[in-house]
Design a protein around this motif. Structure first.
Motif, PDB file in Angstrom:
ATOM      1  N   CYS A 223      76.615  80.666  42.778  1.00 44.22           N
ATOM      2  CA  CYS A 223      77.101  82.146  43.095  1.00 44.22           C
ATOM      3  C   CYS A 223      77.508  82.663  41.669  1.00 44.22           C
ATOM      4  O   CYS A 223      77.293  83.856  41.709  1.00 44.22           O
ATOM      5  N   LEU A 224      78.412  82.101  41.217  1.00 41.21           N
ATOM      6  CA  LEU A 224      79.042  82.633  40.094  1.00 41.21           C
ATOM      7  C   LEU A 224      77.873  82.839  38.992  1.00 41.21           C
ATOM      8  O   LEU A 224      77.900  83.990  38.340  1.00 41.21           O
ATOM      9  N   LYS A 225      77.128  81.708  38.817  1.00 42.69           N
ATOM     10  CA  LYS A 225      76.063  81.850  37.588  1.00 42.69           C
ATOM     11  C   LYS A 225      75.046  83.054  38.114  1.00 42.69           C
ATOM     12  O   LYS A 225      74.805  83.936  37.158  1.00 42.69           O
TER      13      LYS A 225
ATOM     14  N   ARG B   6      64.318  71.886  49.158  1.00 40.49           N
ATOM     15  CA  ARG B   6      64.194  72.670  48.380  1.00 40.49           C
ATOM     16  C   ARG B   6      65.216  73.241  48.025  1.00 40.49           C
ATOM     17  O   ARG B   6      65.750  74.099  47.021  1.00 40.49           O
ATOM     18  N   ASP B   7      65.718  73.945  49.037  1.00 37.97           N
ATOM     19  CA  ASP B   7      66.938  74.808  49.231  1.00 37.97           C
ATOM     20  C   ASP B   7      68.316  74.099  48.445  1.00 37.97           C
ATOM     21  O   ASP B   7      68.717  74.900  47.635  1.00 37.97           O
ATOM     22  N   LEU B   8      68.589  72.880  48.635  1.00 39.08           N
ATOM     23  CA  LEU B   8      69.461  72.197  48.362  1.00 39.08           C
ATOM     24  C   LEU B   8      69.213  71.969  46.593  1.00 39.08           C
ATOM     25  O   LEU B   8      70.064  72.151  45.720  1.00 39.08           O
ATOM     26  N   GLU B   9      67.853  71.772  46.140  1.00 36.34           N
ATOM     27  CA  GLU B   9      67.463  71.679  44.693  1.00 36.34           C
ATOM     28  C   GLU B   9      67.782  72.833  44.062  1.00 36.34           C
ATOM     29  O   GLU B   9      68.351  73.199  43.073  1.00 36.34           O
ATOM     30  N   ARG B  10      67.383  73.947  44.954  1.00 36.03           N
ATOM     31  CA  ARG B  10      67.661  75.488  44.132  1.00 36.03           C
ATOM     32  C   ARG B  10      69.226  75.541  44.055  1.00 36.03           C
ATOM     33  O   ARG B  10      69.649  76.214  42.958  1.00 36.03           O
ATOM     34  N   PHE B  11      69.974  75.097  44.828  1.00 37.50           N
ATOM     35  CA  PHE B  11      71.570  75.466  44.502  1.00 37.50           C
ATOM     36  C   PHE B  11      71.870  74.552  43.458  1.00 37.50           C
ATOM     37  O   PHE B  11      72.902  74.999  42.522  1.00 37.50           O
ATOM     38  N   ASN B  12      71.467  73.359  43.192  1.00 41.87           N
ATOM     39  CA  ASN B  12      71.742  72.505  42.431  1.00 41.87           C
ATOM     40  C   ASN B  12      71.455  73.128  40.723  1.00 41.87           C
ATOM     41  O   ASN B  12      72.203  72.837  39.999  1.00 41.87           O
ATOM     42  N   ARG B  13      70.431  74.012  40.770  1.00 38.43           N
ATOM     43  CA  ARG B  13      69.757  74.447  39.628  1.00 38.43           C
ATOM     44  C   ARG B  13      70.689  75.780  39.319  1.00 38.43           C
ATOM     45  O   ARG B  13      70.567  76.253  38.376  1.00 38.43           O
ATOM     46  N   GLY B  14      71.347  76.223  40.348  1.00 38.13           N
ATOM     47  CA  GLY B  14      72.152  77.416  40.023  1.00 38.13           C
ATOM     48  C   GLY B  14      71.228  78.705  40.073  1.00 38.13           C
ATOM     49  O   GLY B  14      71.655  79.619  39.470  1.00 38.13           O
ATOM     50  N   VAL B  15      70.234  78.651  40.675  1.00 40.58           N
ATOM     51  CA  VAL B  15      69.187  80.020  40.966  1.00 40.58           C
ATOM     52  C   VAL B  15      69.467  80.497  42.283  1.00 40.58           C
ATOM     53  O   VAL B  15      68.843  79.647  43.274  1.00 40.58           O
ATOM     54  N   LEU B  16      69.979  81.491  42.590  1.00 40.32           N
ATOM     55  CA  LEU B  16      69.788  82.301  43.867  1.00 40.32           C
ATOM     56  C   LEU B  16      68.512  83.322  43.967  1.00 40.32           C
ATOM     57  O   LEU B  16      68.267  83.949  42.974  1.00 40.32           O
ATOM     58  N   PRO B  17      67.790  83.073  45.122  1.00 36.96           N
ATOM     59  CA  PRO B  17      66.715  83.951  45.275  1.00 36.96           C
ATOM     60  C   PRO B  17      67.226  85.632  45.124  1.00 36.96           C
ATOM     61  O   PRO B  17      68.372  85.925  45.290  1.00 36.96           O
ATOM     62  N   GLU B  18      66.201  86.541  44.918  1.00 36.20           N
ATOM     63  CA  GLU B  18      66.745  87.746  44.668  1.00 36.20           C
ATOM     64  C   GLU B  18      67.319  88.480  45.713  1.00 36.20           C
ATOM     65  O   GLU B  18      68.106  89.346  45.768  1.00 36.20           O
TER      66      GLU B  18
END
Length: 410
Positions: free
Chosen positions: A129-131, A92-104
């Motif tokens: 991170c940039l997104k 899930r964490d890797l998928e989150r990074f691939n989507r380009g969305v970091l938690p608040e």
């Protein structure tokens, strides 16, 4: 008994049998070699990108090679229940990074710097991170400068479209940070690719970087495209080889991007499009217009569309003249009908009709309106067939149906 036979029997007697424990140990070390770790923030957890193997943790319910559950003799082969909670969380964490969305609760600057320091930074993590920083308007963290320095020597390993997102967000941050000179230095590096490749392949990072910079400068200003046009003209005058086709197309589209439409004739007639950047400098506009290469500007040419959006007032005559030329060459019309770029071309035609009608040229406006309507009606059939073909391909239509569509003019 011969000496050779005696030696063979002695060697067999000395062999140590391979136990289930030795098999599991072998699987463990082979699995360990395939692990990759990703640090998601400074001082926080590290997550593994590999699910644990049932041959290691003994969770497989199937009998192993030696007849006992959970003791498979095949290293690294997992069963149906092989994913642990940690492995699922890692996915899930890797998928989150691939989507380009970091938690608040994640700081993009800290995540970037932590991975950079630990040597675990990848382009996917950097883009994430940039997104996130751009979405949060966090422009004071220096991420743009840090990113371009990180990829400084990888300029000619840029891949389209894989690295487009990273490039776009990096340039948006560099513009906000006032580090455009750093970007130009990166653009003007020498390529290490083979000299027998064409410019589009050897200098791909230059082409897309200039295009992205044009877009970033355009939307950083609310009332003019002066800085965006200056970027294009600087790239054109550069002593370095920069493929300008992507930036030229992007700049032309920006110049023709309407902010709104003004209706007249009781809101029932055609509408005049209002410029999104009305205060664009006329000299810069004309310099860009002259820079359009007529040899490349052949289908739905910008040379006849752009005058509709001159900063000092729309000029519909080039569009009208070219439309009359098309009407006299049905073969050109047939080619145009097959292009998806026909949709914006028709929109330009309606805008030109409105300008002609507003300036009192009713006869020309009526002719252009009828010609545009004819293009729209003819293209509707082709668009419908194109949509049917796409639907058939998506749904795995039968071969017979595809052959029927294959006879269409598409």
């Amino acid at each position: 008994m011969s000496v050779r036979t005696s030696v063979i029997r002695a060697l067999r007697a000395c062999q140590v049998p391979r136990t289930p424990g030795s098999v599991a140990s072998s699987a463990f070390f082979e699995g360990q070699a395939g692990q990759s770790w990703l640090r998601v923030s400074a001082g926080q957890r590290a997550i593994s990108s590999r699910a644990q193997s049932p041959a290691i943790n003994g969770k497989s319910g199937k009998p192993g090679r030696f007849g006992k559950p959970g003791q498979s003799g095949k290293p690294g082969k997992s069963g149906k229940s092989g994913k642990s909670a940690e492995g699922e969380r890692s996915a899930r964490d890797l998928e989150r990074f691939n989507r380009g969305v970091l938690p608040e609760n994640e700081n993009p600057v800290k995540v970037f710097n932590a991975n950079l320091r630990d040597g675990t930074l990848t382009k996917a993590i950097a883009a994430s991170c940039l997104k996130t920083a751009v979405r949060r308007e966090n422009y004071d963290g220096g991420l743009g400068e840090a990113t371009i320095k990180w990829i400084w020597k990888e300029h000619d390993s840029y891949e389209f479209p894989k690295d487009v997102e990273l490039l776009d967000y990096m340039i948006r941050l560099l513009v906000q940070e006032g580090k455009e000179d750093l970007l130009w230095s990166w653009i003007e590096q020498k390529s290490r690719k083979r000299g027998n490749l064409g410019p589009k392949d050897r200098f791909a990072w230059r082409a897309d970087a200039v295009k992205s910079l044009v877009t970033s400068k355009a939307f950083a200003s609310e009332d003019s495209l002066d800085e965006a046009l200056q970027v294009f003209l600087r790239a054109k005058s550069s002593t370095y080889s920069i493929p300008l086709a992507p930036a030229r197309t992007e700049t032309a589209k920006l110049l023709m991007m309407p902010a709104s439409k003004k209706a007249f004739e009781n809101d029932q007639g055609p509408q005049v499009e209002q410029l999104r950047w009305p205060n664009t400098d006329l000299k810069l506009w004309e310099s860009f217009f002259k820079a359009i290469d007529a040899r490349e500007d052949v289908s739905e040419p910008f040379r006849v569309q752009l005058p509709l959006y001159r900063p000092d007032g729309p000029d519909p005559q080039p569009y009208l003249k070219y439309s009359r030329h098309l009407a006299g060459h049905p073969s050109l019309v047939q080619k145009m009908l097959k292009r998806q770029s026909l949709v914006p071309w028709i929109a330009r035609g309606r805008h030109a009709e409105a300008v002609l009608r507003q300036s009192g040229q009713a006869e020309d406006a009526n002719w252009l309106g009828a010609f545009t309507k004819e293009l729209d009606s003819k293209s509707e059939v082709i668009r419908k067939k194109r949509d049917e073909r796409r639907t058939a391909q998506r749904n795995g239509a039968s071969k017979k149906f595809k052959e029927e569509l294959g006879d269409s003019p598409l």
